[in-house]
Design a protein around this motif. Structure first.
Motif: not given
Length: 145
Positions: A27-31
Motif C-alpha cells: 500500500v506504500g506505507l511504512s510498517a
C-alpha cells in the motif's frame, strides 16, 4: 476511512497474518504507519477481530446446506438469533425478504449429522417448516470458508 485503509483491510482479508511490513510494501506505507492504521481500525471497531479459517474438508465438516426457515406468525430477529445460536452447525444466517423468514447455512460432518442439526432448528416453537438445498460444489467463495 480512506483508500489506504481499504487497501490494508483487503490485504488482511486475504491473509490476516501478513506482516505490517508486507502490507506496507503493497500500500506504500511504512510498517509503523500500517500498524498505527490497523490499531486505529481496531479501536474504531472497523476491524472487529481476526480469525482462523479451517478447510472444512480437513476438519470433517464438508457437508453443507442452505436452509430456508419459515416461521409461524411474526418472529422477531432476536428470537431467530436465539434459536439459531443454539445450533452449533449453523455457520451463517440472516433474515430475508420473500416467503422465507430466514436463510441459514449449516455445515456438518455428513448427511445424518446435517439431518440432526435440521431437526434442532425444526423443533423450535416458532418454526413452522424448513426447505433445504444441499451444496454439491462451491463455484465462488470470497469469504474464505
Amino acid at each position: 476511512m480512506d483508500n489506504l485503509d481499504r487497501g490494508i483491510i483487503d490485504l488482511l482479508r486475504q491473509n490476516a497474518r501478513a506482516s505490517y511490513g508486507d502490507i506496507g510494501v503493497e500500500v506504500g506505507l511504512s510498517a509503523s504507519a500500517v500498524k498505527r492504521r490497523v490499531d486505529r481500525l481496531v479501536a474504531d471497531k472497523v476491524i472487529r477481530g481476526f480469525t482462523v479459517q479451517v478447510d472444512p474438508n480437513v476438519d470433517g465438516m464438508q457437508t453443507e446446506a442452505y436452509v430456508e426457515l419459515f416461521c409461524r406468525g411474526t418472529v422477531a430477529p432476536d428470537e431467530l438469533r436465539r434459536i439459531l445460536q443454539g445450533v452449533p452447525e449453523v455457520v451463517d444466517a440472516g433474515t430475508v425478504t420473500g416467503s422465507a423468514d430466514a436463510i441459514v447455512r449449516i455445515r456438518s460432518r455428513d448427511i445424518p449429522s446435517l439431518e440432526a442439526a435440521l431437526e434442532k432448528v425444526r423443533i423450535a416453537p416458532n418454526v413452522d417448516h424448513t426447505r433445504s438445498a444441499i451444496i454439491l460444489s462451491k463455484l465462488v467463495n470470497r469469504s474464505g470458508d
